[in-house]
Write a protein that holds these residues in place. Structure first.
Motif, short mmCIF file in Angstrom:
data_model
loop_
_atom_site.label_atom_id
_atom_site.label_comp_id
_atom_site.label_asym_id
_atom_site.label_seq_id
_atom_site.Cartn_x
_atom_site.Cartn_y
_atom_site.Cartn_z
N MET A 1 0.86 -1.20 0.00
CA MET A 1 0.00 0.00 0.00
C MET A 1 0.89 1.25 0.00
N ASN A 2 0.55 2.26 -0.83
CA ASN A 2 1.42 3.44 -0.85
C ASN A 2 1.23 4.26 0.42
N PRO A 3 2.25 5.03 0.81
CA PRO A 3 2.22 5.76 2.09
C PRO A 3 1.03 6.70 2.24
N ILE A 4 0.58 7.33 1.14
CA ILE A 4 -0.57 8.23 1.25
C ILE A 4 -1.82 7.44 1.67
N ALA A 5 -2.04 6.28 1.06
CA ALA A 5 -3.19 5.45 1.43
C ALA A 5 -3.09 5.02 2.89
N ARG A 6 -1.88 4.70 3.35
CA ARG A 6 -1.70 4.30 4.76
C ARG A 6 -1.95 5.48 5.69
N MET A 7 -1.56 6.68 5.26
CA MET A 7 -1.80 7.86 6.09
C MET A 7 -3.31 8.11 6.24
N ILE A 8 -4.05 7.97 5.16
CA ILE A 8 -5.51 8.18 5.22
C ILE A 8 -6.15 7.13 6.13
N GLU A 9 -5.66 5.88 6.01
CA GLU A 9 -6.19 4.78 6.80
C GLU A 9 -5.98 4.99 8.30
N THR A 10 -4.84 5.61 8.65
CA THR A 10 -4.49 5.76 10.06
C THR A 10 -4.91 7.13 10.61
N HIS A 11 -5.57 7.95 9.80
CA HIS A 11 -6.02 9.28 10.22
C HIS A 11 -7.24 9.13 11.14
N PRO A 12 -7.33 9.91 12.23
CA PRO A 12 -8.47 9.76 13.14
C PRO A 12 -9.82 10.13 12.52
N ALA A 13 -9.84 10.92 11.47
CA ALA A 13 -11.11 11.33 10.86
C ALA A 13 -11.47 10.43 9.67
N THR A 14 -12.76 10.38 9.37
CA THR A 14 -13.24 9.66 8.19
C THR A 14 -13.18 10.62 7.00
N PRO A 15 -12.61 10.17 5.87
CA PRO A 15 -12.51 11.07 4.71
C PRO A 15 -13.88 11.52 4.21
N PHE A 16 -13.92 12.67 3.56
CA PHE A 16 -15.16 13.24 3.03
C PHE A 16 -15.60 12.56 1.74
N VAL A 17 -14.82 11.59 1.28
CA VAL A 17 -15.11 10.90 0.02
C VAL A 17 -14.41 9.53 0.10
N ALA A 19 -12.10 6.62 0.37
CA ALA A 19 -10.67 6.72 0.72
C ALA A 19 -9.76 6.27 -0.42
N GLY A 20 -10.16 5.24 -1.16
CA GLY A 20 -9.33 4.74 -2.26
C GLY A 20 -9.22 5.77 -3.38
N ALA A 21 -10.36 6.37 -3.75
CA ALA A 21 -10.36 7.38 -4.81
C ALA A 21 -9.57 8.61 -4.37
N LEU A 22 -9.68 8.93 -3.09
CA LEU A 22 -8.95 10.09 -2.56
C LEU A 22 -7.44 9.86 -2.60
N ALA A 23 -7.00 8.70 -2.12
CA ALA A 23 -5.56 8.39 -2.13
C ALA A 23 -5.03 8.37 -3.56
N GLU A 24 -5.82 7.83 -4.46
CA GLU A 24 -5.40 7.75 -5.86
C GLU A 24 -5.25 9.16 -6.44
N CYS A 25 -6.15 10.06 -6.11
CA CYS A 25 -6.10 11.42 -6.65
C CYS A 25 -4.92 12.19 -6.06
N ILE A 26 -4.68 12.04 -4.76
CA ILE A 26 -3.53 12.72 -4.14
C ILE A 26 -2.22 12.22 -4.78
N ALA A 27 -2.12 10.89 -4.94
CA ALA A 27 -0.91 10.32 -5.55
C ALA A 27 -0.76 10.82 -6.99
N ALA A 28 -1.86 10.92 -7.73
CA ALA A 28 -1.80 11.40 -9.12
C ALA A 28 -1.36 12.87 -9.15
N CYS A 29 -1.83 13.67 -8.20
CA CYS A 29 -1.43 15.09 -8.13
C CYS A 29 0.07 15.23 -7.84
N LEU A 30 0.56 14.45 -6.87
CA LEU A 30 1.99 14.53 -6.53
C LEU A 30 2.85 14.08 -7.70
N GLU A 31 2.43 13.00 -8.37
CA GLU A 31 3.18 12.50 -9.53
C GLU A 31 3.17 13.53 -10.66
#
Lengths: 134, 134, 134, 134
Positions: A1-17, A19-31
């Protein structure tokens, strides 16, 4: 699992969308921020730099928008949905513009081809997130 | 004359919009990025930090969007108008959100009052530029 | 091959340092910038936020330094070695500080553990590049 | 009083260094980041762009380092002195390099002359802060 996905998974809050689509979009933005910064530098180094001015500008703009979008998407502790939506729109616009510029030079410059692919991946990831946010 | 206005004046290209309004908006974005970064840090240092989470997030988002917007507005050599417009919309949204958050704490925290003023100035500068690009 | 490595491979200029070590360091910087932005937001969301102020500040600093370092390392068309070396030193320092902060909370917060690992990877990648630059 | 100075004045923490020198350095970093972003775009628009590659790269590097340095200097709530010092060194190095590049073109390009002045102001502000931090 990429570190961004692990960070979202271990975050105390529930994502607003989703989690998989969010991690994928963040990784795509950084790339995409990374490939656009590199493509601007590669275009600047080409003999034909005078013909690549518009491409370089699109690269620099896209790198800045993608980097800011990655950060805003990452802040899931307090959802600022209108902010997220407007930024995703700006990011999709910048990625589409940069992909079009780079695709026009992809036949001559392999770095433009690789960069255009990263831009299209990021554009699509932003579109998917916008669709999910309805 | 501030350095940003002098840079626009000495640039070989003609700006895509009124040079005075452009310089004012870039300066407002840089100023707002600076005050928001400071306000996030000041809020984090307050005893009541747990009540300021949403304000800190707005500050961090607004700083990132303003910094990216300043850069994109500055690149007048090749106008990317759809990109500029989408980014101005994202910046106006982020500034409005952050101003509202900071105004809610302005009675207790002077740094929030100063920051809210910078956010409103930037929001208005973005709106003026959007109207001019209309 | 990751996109950054492919961009370096297709760049018209020869990198100022071993291409593999360079691509690895840029990727480590981008990853660390992402995990630090997320860890700052996760820490801000914790009940114990008042005890995590110093960690949040280290996260925010490290994200900013790593993002800037990734960009400077990526610009291989014209080598600015003293600039690169000074930035790698600043990045190594910021990563070491943030790793130490996050490690102190890794037993309680899994996001700090994941983030500390990314910081240590980036610190080591910077150190390797500094050693190669002699 | 400029907004950055007012933000420092209203911050709950005492700065790690003289508040006036700190505000001046942050303002110089933000100004230099702005002029360097503009100078890169102006150079890219010149007929002689092929001769300005190294200057453009210095401009882009300096803008990134100055923007990150401004943020790190602004976070006075928890002092991270080694981080601040390393970043000020990187910023001074980037400003000196960019000033030298721009000064070489100042006779032909007024934007390079204005930008070189901003770089020297920022270089000196960083040096003063480093001296104060001992």
């Amino acid at each position: 699992m990429n570190p961004i996905a692990r960070m979202i998974e271990t975050h105390p809050a529930t994502p607003f969308v989703d989690a998989g689509a969010l991690a994928e979009c963040i990784a795509a933005c950084l790339e995409c921020a990374g490939t656009c910064t590199s493509c601007a530098d590669a275009c600047l180094s080409e003999d034909s730099v005078a013909d690549l001015r518009s491409c370089i500008t699109s690269n620099l703009n896209c790198a800045d928008v993608c980097a800011a979008t990655a950060r805003i998407l990452t802040r899931i502790g307090t959802a600022k949905t209108p902010n997220v939506v407007a930024m995703l729109e700006a990011c999709r616009t910048a990625c589409a513009d940069c992909a079009t510029e780079c695709e026009a030079h992809a036949g001559h410059h392999e770095h433009c081809r690789v960069c255009a692919e990263a831009c299209r991946r990021c554009e699509e990831a932003c579109a998917r997130l916008l669709a999910a946010l309805g």
